[in-house]
Design an enzyme around this catalytic site. Structure first.
Site, PDB file in Angstrom:
ATOM      1  N   TRP A 167      46.475  35.807  45.836  1.00 64.37           N
ATOM      2  CA  TRP A 167      45.564  36.245  44.437  1.00 64.37           C
ATOM      3  C   TRP A 167      44.350  35.227  44.091  1.00 64.37           C
ATOM      4  O   TRP A 167      43.988  35.084  43.082  1.00 64.37           O
ATOM      5  CB  TRP A 167      46.621  35.650  42.886  1.00 64.37           C
ATOM      6  CG  TRP A 167      47.789  36.761  42.455  1.00 64.37           C
ATOM      7  CD1 TRP A 167      49.031  36.802  43.827  1.00 64.37           C
ATOM      8  CD2 TRP A 167      48.125  38.494  42.200  1.00 64.37           C
ATOM      9  NE1 TRP A 167      49.232  37.362  43.348  1.00 64.37           N
ATOM     10  CE2 TRP A 167      49.122  39.086  42.813  1.00 64.37           C
ATOM     11  CE3 TRP A 167      46.521  38.831  41.849  1.00 64.37           C
ATOM     12  CZ2 TRP A 167      49.145  40.283  43.107  1.00 64.37           C
ATOM     13  CZ3 TRP A 167      47.101  40.730  41.901  1.00 64.37           C
ATOM     14  CH2 TRP A 167      47.883  40.925  42.132  1.00 64.37           C
ATOM     15  N   SER A 186      37.780  37.783  42.436  1.00 62.77           N
ATOM     16  CA  SER A 186      39.353  36.694  41.992  1.00 62.77           C
ATOM     17  C   SER A 186      40.220  36.246  43.344  1.00 62.77           C
ATOM     18  O   SER A 186      40.695  37.054  43.952  1.00 62.77           O
ATOM     19  CB  SER A 186      39.338  37.697  40.912  1.00 62.77           C
ATOM     20  OG  SER A 186      38.901  38.183  39.861  1.00 62.77           O
ATOM     21  N   SER A 187      40.471  35.459  42.433  1.00 66.90           N
ATOM     22  CA  SER A 187      41.624  34.832  43.899  1.00 66.90           C
ATOM     23  C   SER A 187      41.609  34.042  45.327  1.00 66.90           C
ATOM     24  O   SER A 187      40.340  33.970  45.674  1.00 66.90           O
ATOM     25  CB  SER A 187      43.046  34.964  42.973  1.00 66.90           C
ATOM     26  OG  SER A 187      44.415  34.669  43.773  1.00 66.90           O
ATOM     27  N   SER A 188      42.492  35.384  46.058  1.00 66.89           N
ATOM     28  CA  SER A 188      41.623  35.130  47.653  1.00 66.89           C
ATOM     29  C   SER A 188      40.132  35.978  47.261  1.00 66.89           C
ATOM     30  O   SER A 188      39.365  34.841  48.150  1.00 66.89           O
ATOM     31  CB  SER A 188      42.477  36.716  48.423  1.00 66.89           C
ATOM     32  OG  SER A 188      42.118  36.410  49.227  1.00 66.89           O
TER      33      SER A 188
END
Ligand SMILES: *[C@@H]1O[C@H](CO)[C@@H](O)[C@H](O)[C@H]1NC(C)=O
Length: 333
Positions: free
Chosen positions: A333, A138-140
Site C-alpha cells: 500500500w 502513496s505507500s508502495s
C-alpha cells in the site's frame, strides 16, 4: 471503478463537472524497460515549454489510472502546464520493486530504472524539462519515491512521500530484479527496523557511490495510527534524509498545513519537512497544492505553505478494507 473508495468515487464524479483539457494516455511507444512497467502520461493542452515533470506513483493493487483518478495532479496540470507521468506496476500484485539491489541501485536495473527511462522519454517526446523532475506517491509509490530520490538524485529534484518507508528499508537479501512479486519486509513495515541517521544516510549514499551532486528536497507524510506501515517509519525516514541532506531538526509547527497535522521542520525548511498526521491511518490524503509549492511549481515551496481550511485537499485513496482482495503480505500500500 468498483475498487475505488466512496470518497474517491465522489471525487471522480465531482471532477466530471470540472472537465480536464486532456486525458490519460498510455505511451505505447515506450519500451525501454528494463522492466515491463507501463508508462501513462497526462499532457495538458496548455503545456508550458519546457514542462516540469511530476512522477505520480500508485500504491499496491493500484494502477496508473487509479492514481490519475484519485489525485488532483492532472487537474492542476491544466492550470500550471506541467506533465504528469503515471507509471503502472508490472507486478501481479501491483506493487513496486523497492527491495532488490537492482532497483535500489543507480543504473542497476529494476522498476526504478524503468521509471527514470520514462522521464527521459518524456523529455525527448513530450517537451519535458529534465531539470524539473519531481516524484510523489502513496505507500508502495511512496517507497518508490524514496528509492528514486536515493538512486537518482541527479534526476529527481524533489519528492513528496505519502506513507512510505525509508530508502532501502524493504531490502530483502536475495531478492532479484524482475521477480514476480516484490518482496515484503515485515520488520520494516512494522517500524522495527531502527537505525541511526548515519546508517540510513550511508545506505542511501551506497546506492550511488561517488555521487557528489545535489540531493532532492523531501516532504515526508505519515499518519500516526498507520497499521500497515507503522508510524515509526516517519521518524526513520526523516533520520535518513536529514543525514543525506546534512541538516537537523529545527522546530515543529502545529496545525500545519491543516488542523491535526504537525509540520516538522529540518534546517531552514527548504530541504526537508515531515508531516505527522494525527489519528490518520495508512491513507494520508494527498495534498497536491502543498506538493506543487514544494516542487517550486507554485508558491515559495518553503515552510509558509498552507492549505486553506475551507478547501481541504482531502483526496482519498482506497483503504485496505474497501479495496478488496488484497493479500496483506503483499499489500505494501
Ligand atoms: C515534533 O512533532 C512530532 C510529531 O508530533 C513529535 O513526535 C515530536 O516529539 C515533536 N518534537 C518536539 C521537539 O516537540
Amino acid at each position: 471503478m468498483h475498487f475505488l473508495s466512496t470518497a474517491a468515487t465522489l471525487l471522480a464524479l465531482t471532477s466530471l463537472g470540472n472537465a480536464l483539457s486532456s486525458s490519460l494516455q498510455q505511451v505505447t511507444g515506450f519500451n525501454s524497460g528494463p522492466t515491463a512497467a507501463g508508462m501513462y502520461i497526462y499532457v495538458p493542452t496548455n503545456k508550458v515549454s519546457p514542462a516540469p515533470i511530476i512522477l505520480a506513483i500508485h500504491y499496491c493493487t493500484g494502477t496508473a489510472n487509479a492514481y490519475f483518478s484519485s489525485t488532483l495532479y492532472a487537474q492542476y496540470a491544466d492550470t500550471y502546464g506541467y506533465i504528469v507521468i503515471y507509471p503502472n506496476s508490472p507486478s501481479p500484485g501491483g506493487c513496486w520493486d523497492v527491495s532488490s539491489t537492482a532497483s535500489l541501485t543507480h543504473n542497476g536495473g529494476g522498476d526504478s530504472e524503468t521509471i527514470i527511462n520514462m522521464v527521459q522519454y518524456a523529455v525527448e517526446h513530450y517537451g519535458g524539462d529534465s531539470s524539473r523532475v519531481f516524484a510523489t506517491g502513496s505507500s508502495s509509490g511512496a517507497m518508490m519515491t524514496n528509492v528514486l530520490a536515493g538512486a537518482y538524485p541527479n534526476v529527481i529534484k524533489a519528492g513528496s512521500v505519502y506513507s512510505g518507508v525509508p530508502d532501502g528499508c524493504f531490502y530483502v537479501a536475495g531478492a532479484t530484479a524482475g521477480m514476480q512479486t516484490p518482496a515484503w519486509n515485515s520488520q520494516c513495515a512494522d517500524g522495527q527496523l531502527i537505525e541511526t541517521a548515519q546508517q540510513w544516510g550511508d545506505l542511501t549514499r551506497s546506492y550511488y557511490p561517488g555521487y557528489t551532486g545535489s540531493r532532492p528536497k523531501m516532504l515526508i507524510w505519515h499518519g500516526t495510527i498507520d497499521t500497515t506501515l507503522y508510524y515509526e517509519n516517519l521518524a526513520q525516514t526523516l533520520l535518513q534524509w536529514s543525514n543525506v541532506l546534512g541538516i537537523s531538526f529545527t522546530k515543529n509547527n502545529t496545525n500545519t498545513p491543516q488542523s491535526g497535522y504537525t509540520q516538522m521542520v529540518y534546517g531552514d525548511g527548504t530541504e526537508l519537512i515531515g508531516y505527522s498526521a494525527l489519528n490518520v491511518g495508512h491513507t494520508v490524503p494527498v495534498h497536491e497544492t502543498v506538493d506543487l509549492a514544494w516542487f517550486g511549481i507554485t508558491g515559495s515551496g518553503g515552510t509558509t505553505t498552507s492549505v486553506p481550511s475551507s478547501s481541504p485537499t482531502s483526496t482519498a485513496l482506497p483503504t485496505s478494507s474497501t479495496a478488496g482482495g488484497t493479500i496483506p503480505k503483499w499489500g505494501q500500500w
